[in-house]
Structure formats: C-alpha cells, structure tokens
Design a protein around this motif. Sequence first.
Motif, short mmCIF file in Angstrom:
data_model
loop_
_atom_site.label_atom_id
_atom_site.label_comp_id
_atom_site.label_asym_id
_atom_site.label_seq_id
_atom_site.Cartn_x
_atom_site.Cartn_y
_atom_site.Cartn_z
N HIS A 203 -28.34 1.97 -50.88
CA HIS A 203 -29.06 2.76 -52.49
C HIS A 203 -30.62 3.63 -51.89
CE1 HIS A 203 -26.57 0.41 -54.44
NE2 HIS A 203 -27.01 -1.12 -54.13
N ILE A 204 -31.04 2.84 -50.85
CA ILE A 204 -32.30 3.61 -50.47
C ILE A 204 -32.35 5.27 -50.52
CG2 ILE A 204 -34.57 3.67 -49.53
CD1 ILE A 204 -34.33 0.95 -49.56
N HIS A 205 -30.74 5.44 -49.97
CA HIS A 205 -31.09 6.86 -49.52
C HIS A 205 -30.12 7.67 -50.24
CE1 HIS A 205 -33.45 6.92 -46.30
NE2 HIS A 205 -33.02 5.63 -45.32
N GLY A 206 -29.70 6.77 -51.41
CA GLY A 206 -28.76 7.70 -52.51
C GLY A 206 -27.29 7.85 -51.97
N HIS A 207 -26.58 6.90 -51.06
CA HIS A 207 -25.54 6.88 -51.07
C HIS A 207 -24.00 6.65 -51.60
CE1 HIS A 207 -25.25 8.12 -46.24
NE2 HIS A 207 -27.12 8.11 -46.45
N THR A 208 -23.99 6.98 -52.69
CA THR A 208 -22.94 6.77 -53.38
C THR A 208 -22.18 7.18 -53.75
OG1 THR A 208 -23.63 8.37 -54.97
CG2 THR A 208 -25.77 7.84 -55.01
N PHE B 46 -39.96 12.81 -44.08
CA PHE B 46 -39.50 11.57 -43.49
C PHE B 46 -38.71 10.92 -43.17
CE2 PHE B 46 -40.68 7.79 -40.83
CZ PHE B 46 -39.95 8.09 -39.62
N LYS B 47 -38.65 10.61 -44.83
CA LYS B 47 -37.25 9.88 -45.53
C LYS B 47 -36.00 10.19 -44.61
CE LYS B 47 -36.01 7.89 -49.76
NZ LYS B 47 -36.03 7.50 -50.90
N PRO B 48 -35.54 11.55 -45.02
CA PRO B 48 -34.68 11.86 -43.88
C PRO B 48 -34.09 10.83 -42.58
CG PRO B 48 -35.29 13.48 -45.77
CD PRO B 48 -35.85 13.01 -45.75
N LEU B 49 -34.98 11.15 -41.98
CA LEU B 49 -35.21 11.34 -40.86
C LEU B 49 -34.82 9.50 -40.90
CD1 LEU B 49 -37.79 13.48 -39.43
CD2 LEU B 49 -35.16 13.18 -39.27
N ARG B 50 -35.52 8.33 -41.32
CA ARG B 50 -35.90 7.43 -40.99
C ARG B 50 -33.64 6.97 -41.26
NH1 ARG B 50 -39.68 5.17 -42.23
NH2 ARG B 50 -41.77 6.01 -43.87
N ALA C 225 -46.46 3.40 -35.97
CA ALA C 225 -46.43 4.86 -35.92
C ALA C 225 -45.22 6.03 -35.27
CB ALA C 225 -47.55 4.96 -34.57
N VAL C 226 -44.47 5.34 -34.88
CA VAL C 226 -42.82 5.71 -34.22
C VAL C 226 -42.65 6.02 -36.03
CG1 VAL C 226 -41.18 6.31 -33.17
CG2 VAL C 226 -43.21 5.34 -32.46
N LEU C 227 -41.80 5.13 -36.38
CA LEU C 227 -41.44 5.55 -38.02
C LEU C 227 -42.73 5.85 -39.02
CD1 LEU C 227 -39.51 1.94 -37.43
CD2 LEU C 227 -38.56 4.41 -37.69
N ASN C 228 -43.55 5.95 -38.73
CA ASN C 228 -44.58 6.72 -40.24
C ASN C 228 -44.58 5.78 -40.86
OD1 ASN C 228 -45.77 8.81 -40.72
ND2 ASN C 228 -44.30 10.19 -41.71
N PHE D 212 -38.88 13.28 -32.13
CA PHE D 212 -37.79 12.64 -32.49
C PHE D 212 -36.86 13.73 -32.17
CE2 PHE D 212 -34.09 11.26 -34.80
CZ PHE D 212 -33.87 9.98 -34.01
N GLU D 213 -35.66 14.18 -31.61
CA GLU D 213 -34.93 14.74 -31.11
C GLU D 213 -35.92 16.22 -30.73
OE1 GLU D 213 -31.50 13.32 -34.40
OE2 GLU D 213 -30.54 13.05 -32.09
N GLY D 214 -36.63 16.13 -30.48
CA GLY D 214 -37.65 17.72 -30.03
C GLY D 214 -37.82 17.98 -31.61
N GLN D 215 -37.71 16.73 -32.51
CA GLN D 215 -39.01 17.66 -33.84
C GLN D 215 -40.40 16.71 -34.00
OE1 GLN D 215 -37.29 17.53 -37.48
NE2 GLN D 215 -38.44 17.87 -38.33
N ASP D 216 -41.06 17.30 -33.78
CA ASP D 216 -42.41 16.50 -34.04
C ASP D 216 -43.11 15.76 -35.26
OD1 ASP D 216 -45.11 15.81 -33.75
OD2 ASP D 216 -46.16 17.35 -33.56
N ILE D 217 -42.78 14.56 -35.50
CA ILE D 217 -42.89 13.62 -36.82
C ILE D 217 -44.20 12.35 -36.67
CG2 ILE D 217 -40.15 13.73 -36.38
CD1 ILE D 217 -40.62 10.77 -35.23
N ARG D 218 -45.34 12.83 -36.10
CA ARG D 218 -46.06 12.21 -36.53
C ARG D 218 -46.55 12.79 -37.91
NH1 ARG D 218 -51.82 12.84 -35.08
NH2 ARG D 218 -52.08 14.94 -34.67
N ASN D 219 -46.84 11.76 -38.39
CA ASN D 219 -48.06 11.28 -39.55
C ASN D 219 -46.93 12.71 -40.44
OD1 ASN D 219 -49.75 10.18 -38.60
ND2 ASN D 219 -51.29 11.59 -38.29
#
Length: 686
Positions: free
Chosen positions: A485-490, A452-456, A425-428, A439-446
Amino acid sequence: MPKDTTDTPETLLDIRNLSVDFRTPRGRVKALRDISFPVRKGRIVGIVGESGSGKSTVLWALLGLLAKNAEVTGGEVRFGDRDLLHASEAHLRATRGEEISVVFQDPMTSQIPVLTYGRQMRDILYRRPELSANEKRRMAVEMLGKVGIPDADKRIDQYPHHFSGGMRQRAGIAMALLTGPQLLLADEPTTALDVTMEAQIIHLLQDLQKELDATVVVVSHNLGLIAELCDDVVVMYAGEVVEAGEVREIFHNAQHPYTRALLECDPARIDDVSRKLPVIPGDIPDLTRALSGCIYAPRCQRRMPLCNGQTPPEVARGEASFARCHLLEGPHHDPDWPPPLDVMTVGLDGAAKSKPTHTKRGESLLEISDLNVRFETIGPLRARLKGIAERHVDAVFDVSLTVGPGETVGLVGESGSGKTTLGRAVLNLVASQAGAIRFEGQDIRNMPENRFKPLRRDMAMMFQDPVGSLSPRKSVRALITEPFHIHGHTGVNLDTEAERLAEMVRLPKAFLSRYPHELSGGQARRVGVARALALNPKLIIADEPTAGLDVSVQGEILNLMADLQAEHGLGYLIITHNLPVVRHIADRLAIMYLGRIVEEGRTAEVFRHPVHPYTRALVEGVPQPDPDRRRMHVSISGEVPSLLNRPKGCDFAGRCPLAQDRCRAEKPPHVTLADGRRHACHFPLT
C-alpha cells in the motif's frame, strides 16, 4: 520430591501444588498446574523456561499481584509459618517490600520518572516512623554505595533519566534491598543489559546475597546467567515444573528431554559456527485445552506412545532434585538415558543452506564513510543565557563501514554506543552532519524524502521490539501487506502475497487473521521479518533481532534469516549486543564504543584474537552455560562515559586496564592490519 520441606530448617519458602488460571475470551488458560518446589534459605534459585512457561506468574502469585482475570485454584505458598495465598490484603501489603522485595525487568517503567531516587527511597521506608528524614537519607546513600553507584551522596538527588541502564538496574536493586528483606525476587534482571553490565549485576547480586545473607529467586531465560548466578535451578515448561536440582546437576547431567533441549539450543555452547543452530520443533501447547500425559510429548524427540496418555512419574534424585519423565522410571525406563549432552536431542529446523556465492570482490551494497551524526542538547537561546559553548553531542563519530550483497555484518557494542542511530541514519530516519552513505554507489545521505522513498523498497528495517513495532489495530495479514500500500503496488493480489510471505517465514496461514497481542515474541518477530521482505529488498538492517527471545526461538529466527539470505542474496546489518548469536551469523564484525568503531574484521578472527582491549573484554565477558566456568571478576568495570563529556583522548581510556598517558591525551587513529582488520588503539593487543 518430599512434600514436608517446611520441617527442614533451611527452607524459607515452600510452594506446594500451586495452580493458577486466567479467564480469557478463548476460555480458561491453565497457566500453572500443581507447581511444587522449595526455596532454601541463603540460596539463589533460578527459574528457567521458554516464554509462556509460567515463570513470572509464580512470582506474582506468591506476592498477590496477579491480574484481575487470574484465579488461584489450588495450592499453598508457605513463607515461614504463613500461607501467602490465603493471607489478607493488609498482611500482604506489610510483607511486600519489608520481607519480600522485587527487582523488576525494566527499571524505567518500575521507577517513578518525576521523583528523585532520594524521594523514592525515602518513601520505601514509610513504615519506619522512628527514623528521621536525615536517617532515611543516610540509609539510602549507604545502599546506593553498596550497589556501586559512584558519588552516591550526590547522585541520590538525580532522576532515573540521569542514570544509564546499568545504573538504573543497580538503583532498583538498592531500592529492593533497602528494607533488609528475607527474600529478593528478580524478574529478568539483566534482559535489557549488555554483557558487561550483565556481568556487573551478576557479581553484585552474588556479593550482596553473601553480605546480607539473603535468599534470591531469579526468573530468566538466559542460561548463561542462571549457570553463573544460581545455586539451585527450577525448569518450567507450559505451566509445570519438569525438573529441579542443584545448578551443576542441571547443567552437567540434565535428566528431562526439555532441559537437555534448552541447553543444546544455547548458541554459547556450540563451537561449530558453520552449522545451523538447533531448535526445539513445535510450540508450547494451547493451555486452554484439556491436557493429558506428558506436557512436552508433542515436541519431544524421545516420545513413546504412553507419553501421550500417562502422566510421567516424578523421579527424585535428592532432597530438592527431581525430574518428571517416563524414561527415568517404570516399565519403559531407558538405562542409557540420559546420553552425554553433546548428543543432539533437538532438531535443526531443516537442512542448512550454503552462503550465496554471487558476492563480487570489491562490490559494496552499502558503503558508509566517515559518518557523523550529532544531536542538539540545548537550544541556542538557552545556551547563550547559560554560557554553554558546545550545544551538541556526537552520537555517531567518524564511522566507516561496508556491507556487500549476501554478506552479514554484525554491529556490536554497549547500550548508548550509537548502533541504532547508525542504522536509522542509513535509512534516512535521522539526519547526519558529515560523511557519506552510498547505496549501490548512489549517495543517499540526507536525501530528500521524495527521492529517497523509491529506495526504501530495496532497504528495510527489523525493529528491536517485535510487538511494539506492529500496529495493534491491524491484523497480521494487513501488517505484512502494508508495504504494498505504501509504495503503490496496486496490481498485486494482497491475499496471495500475504500467504506467500507467511509461508516464507514459516508462519501458519491461520495466524493471518490474528492481531499482535495474540502472538508470542517469536511469532511477532516472524511477522516483522515477513513485512521487511515484502518488496524483496536487497539490504535489511536488523536491530536486536533476537532480543527477549528464548534460545530455541532465537535459533528459528536466525536459521530463517540465513535461509532467506542464501536464497535471495540479502545483505544484513545486524545490530546486537548478543555476542554468542552474532558469532554464528556474522561474516564480519564491527565493535562500536561511544559512537566510534574501535575494531572491525572477520568474525572468526575477532573472536580468536581481539586486538582492542574493549573487544577482548566483551568476548571474555560472555556468561557461559556452565557453572564450572564462572567468571571470577568483571571484565569491564565502570560506566560508559557521557556523550556530553566525551574524553579528550581514547574514549575507552577511563575503563581500560592498559591505558597510558598517551591514551588519555590523544584520540587513536584507525589503523589497518595486514589481515585487513581495522582498529583504533594506541597499544593494540598482540
């Protein structure tokens, strides 16, 4: 060790000079080499050793159940007056199940999911045509009752998925004992079970062994289980037996350096939680190569030049007790060997690093408040047709928890308590229905996935199954660079990053070209750690990070995680049911039961003085690697209640020895004590 043990009336099974090879593309793997030991009648014999030592191969060899690429190259397995290795297939089929039965490691894969237990147990008795169907059912119900299945006459008509993990293992034991075998083989029978279920299975096996006068052989790498359950112990290393003897001799006066190293690596033996866990340096040797001398010499802290070239002598201490080591006999015999067991004979895997000091008071990396995760059990149409009002179960209920930077929080509880669901649930990865996750003060639930992807990048998960969570079609190099690859670090050099990550988790660069099936459990776990750390996250949720690993490999992984935390200030949420491990790595501990946290506090305080009866039962239920400290009773009896029928009051009331009427009628609120500890109990322990 005497080789004429079949002349001794109490020897039921005698394994003599057993050798087994496996044909592989890399060459012949000499999995077993001249294995010899007796199994005495009416005894419980434990076979212990690291993964890859050949423990399970011994069981499958004597049953004739080896893989097609296996070849028995020598030896005998005498069962009574018969040699099982040279028996016909028809004779082996008649022996399996009737005279020798097996309890498998995973009951979900060894039991047929589409057949009721009644049908499966009736099929086991197919060789008894003189018995009617009613008589077979009566025998099956009686055996289920003996292993502690409540309402056995009704539960026998249920399917494996209706049973909890502990009950499935009990049913597996009942199925193995149904024919009244002379010999019961148990392959890692408690690996997937919690400490409370493990205690119940241990006591069950002991009681049934005495009642039925059976002989039991148990394969395990759990030293606490071996000490508590067994009468005799056989220690294997890299396909050889290096020591054998009665359980007290092995645990109190181990002779072989490998046996001593295993004992000293067990976190349950180590009281000082401030230091790093000891490990056995190196790895099991490549069994495709020609081996000479002492097989353990490359990893031994006491090796001598002759250990590399001369086979160590077998030094007998009694009828069935011996060890193989140059230190025990011959020109290099050491009169001061063995020293007391508190003298370290293994390494510490580098110098310990201190905990990070940059955690700020009141600062939270992850903050969970009153979280509730519900799962639908039946669709609305079916519920209306069946008149069912409640269609959901609360897998996570009223949970509040924080993790700070550089802090390790352990989440402990029995299977089905909701630990993994909370992490997901924490990781959505699953939706939650109430509460807040910050997470670091930002509400990430659902939070929507595109946000959410950048927070991963800052949050990662280590999955419970180190091999199953890795794609079998990708090399280690591709797996640990996949997050880029997933997060586009080319713009990064993937080869450089792969080598950096491999070095970070102490994985040899040669392993980058390997695939998951070519890795051991510990190596696969290191790949999982490397992949989780690829993007330098701030929070790691580790789901059973030491599950299925040997004690030495556990130490390597935990020491690695501690070093990385000290270097990078990582926050860890460790999901586990391994209490000795979590005692060494966690700053704070949260105890979860049926989806609710029942106690939380500093780890040392929780272990020193638990205030919730469930926590006390868990702490007292840890098996100790000392046969003189065997538990006389099971710390918790009964099964975890079904989420479909959650108790009205305290969830633990039905199993709590201290429960009162108020506990059964009223759910206890969370109370914060003066020392900051929280609990949910009407009558906390004082």
